[in-house]
Enzyme design. Structure first.
Site, PDB file in Angstrom:
ATOM      1  N   LEU A  33       0.769  -1.112  -0.084  1.00  0.00           N
ATOM      2  CA  LEU A  33       0.202  -0.127  -0.175  1.00  0.00           C
ATOM      3  C   LEU A  33       0.670   1.325   0.024  1.00  0.00           C
ATOM      4  CD1 LEU A  33      -3.026  -0.989   2.799  1.00  0.00           C
ATOM      5  CD2 LEU A  33      -2.794  -1.230  -0.025  1.00  0.00           C
ATOM      6  N   HIS A  34       0.228   2.457  -0.619  1.00  0.00           N
ATOM      7  CA  HIS A  34       0.824   3.841  -0.668  1.00  0.00           C
ATOM      8  C   HIS A  34      -0.109   4.709  -0.353  1.00  0.00           C
ATOM      9  CE1 HIS A  34      -0.678   3.525  -4.839  1.00  0.00           C
ATOM     10  NE2 HIS A  34      -0.112   2.571  -5.131  1.00  0.00           N
ATOM     11  N   HIS A  37      -3.375   4.427  -2.570  1.00  0.00           N
ATOM     12  CA  HIS A  37      -4.408   3.395  -2.052  1.00  0.00           C
ATOM     13  C   HIS A  37      -4.996   4.162  -0.697  1.00  0.00           C
ATOM     14  CE1 HIS A  37      -1.359   0.211  -3.518  1.00  0.00           C
ATOM     15  NE2 HIS A  37      -2.916  -0.052  -4.154  1.00  0.00           N
ATOM     16  N   GLN A 154      -9.742  -0.245 -16.358  1.00  0.00           N
ATOM     17  CA  GLN A 154     -10.281  -1.076 -15.310  1.00  0.00           C
ATOM     18  C   GLN A 154     -11.416  -0.508 -14.404  1.00  0.00           C
ATOM     19  OE1 GLN A 154      -7.581  -3.543 -12.180  1.00  0.00           O
ATOM     20  NE2 GLN A 154      -8.452  -1.739 -10.893  1.00  0.00           N
ATOM     21  N   SER A 186       2.555   4.018  -7.459  1.00  0.00           N
ATOM     22  CA  SER A 186       2.087   2.478  -7.881  1.00  0.00           C
ATOM     23  C   SER A 186       2.939   1.565  -6.944  1.00  0.00           C
ATOM     24  CB  SER A 186       2.477   2.257  -9.355  1.00  0.00           C
ATOM     25  OG  SER A 186       2.460   0.892  -9.664  1.00  0.00           O
ATOM     26  N   ARG A 188       4.433  -0.903  -8.055  1.00  0.00           N
ATOM     27  CA  ARG A 188       5.360  -1.408  -8.718  1.00  0.00           C
ATOM     28  C   ARG A 188       6.873  -0.397  -8.624  1.00  0.00           C
ATOM     29  NH1 ARG A 188       0.952  -3.337 -11.837  1.00  0.00           N
ATOM     30  NH2 ARG A 188       0.852  -5.728 -11.966  1.00  0.00           N
TER      31      ARG A 188
END
Ligand code: AMP
Length: 282
Positions: A33-34, A37, A154, A186, A188
């Site tokens: 989580l960041h 979120h 999405q 993100s 990632r």
């Protein structure tokens, strides 16, 4: 904060909440989580009596095994972050709890939304997304569910899923949360090397310039310009840039005044694939 790993216990908890006529906000995530979120969770907290977050790295939405195997997992830190924003409950199921022994996607028809952009480059991705989101919505039965515009395609697909399957939930889109240098947050991003992390804000900078150009040039000319910017870039590799209708997600070549448009991009920063988008003005 209550931590659930079993759907039966979570369902029991939710039905007790619902018996008290309380509203349930839901934020599905894959963890690591960041602040992006957390922005969704904070919004859900404001609008609902309780908020449930799920953390589940869904295997069926990954078309690349290495991306799945290397997806960051930071459960202890995630729980601390969730406590810091007063999250009421977190659901962290195992793959077996969700799929049992049959780790496959259902097949969905999202009226063509699934064939655009990410759908062209990530085989079966949206069947995987549809499968997990439908399953989670059926378990949590939230009043409202929150999704980021970071994954705009999405978001549109989930709205379509809810409409087609007549699920009793309101889907809320939330704006993209960015680092100070403009890079869209993100999970990632933590996998980027220093060199790629420094280069990555070029993506949002180019989107902003494309937005300006869209005011005076046609979509195909703007696309050509963006493609050229990336051809000249020493390390970032463009996978696609496209300007599309926000509703149909179909690429446009020239703008139509009454419709909303958005620019979408996917870029490889070494092995890490980053996506971003920006709303355009007509
Ligand atoms: P993920 O954990 O990447 O599957 O993301 C979970 C949810 O958070 C999805 O609805 C994402 O669109 C949303 N999200 C991820 N990053 C951001 C961001 N930078 N800003 C806003 N929402 C985000």
């Amino acid at each position: 904060m209550q931590v659930f790993t079993k759907k039966s216990l979570l369902k029991e908890y939710i039905s007790q909440i619902k018996e008290q006529s309380k509203s349930v906000g839901f934020v599905p995530t894959m963890g690591a989580l960041h602040q992006g979120h957390l922005s969704l969770i904070k919004k859900a907290k404001k609008k609902n009596d309780i908020v449930v977050v799920s953390i589940f790295v869904n295997p069926t939405q990954f078309d690349n095994k290495e991306d799945l195997d290397k997806y960051p997992i930071t459960l202890e830190n995630d729980k601390k972050l969730l406590e810091s924003v007063d999250c009421d409950a977190v659901f962290i199921p195992s793959v077996k709890e969700i799929y049992d022994k049959n780790i496959v996607s259902e097949k969905f028809d999202f009226d063509g939304l699934e064939h655009q952009m990410e759908g062209k480059f990530r085989d079966g991705h949206f069947d995987g997304v549809g499968t997990i989101v439908k399953a989670l919505l059926e378990i949590v039965m939230p009043t409202k569910a929150y999704f980021g515009e970071k994954d705009f395609q999405q978001l549109q697909i989930i709205k379509k899923l809810v409409e087609k399957h007549q699920l009793n939930v309101t889907i809320k889109g939330c704006p993209i949360f960015r680092e100070e240098d403009g890079l869209a947050m993100s999970s990632r991003n933590t996998r980027l090397t220093n060199e790629y992390r420094k280069a990555a804000p070029f993506i949002h900078k180019t989107l902003k310039k494309a937005k300006k150009k869209f005011g005076i040039k046609d979509a195909d000319k703007v696309t050509e310009w963006v493609e050229n910017q990336f051809k000249k870039h020493p390390i970032l590799e463009l996978e696609y840039f496209t300007i599309a209708n926000e509703k149909t997600l179909e690429t446009i070549t020239s703008k139509k005044n009454k419709e909303k448009h958005r620019a979408f991009i996917a870029v490889f920063a070494g092995e890490i694939r980053l996506i971003d988008n920006i709303q355009l003005k007509n």
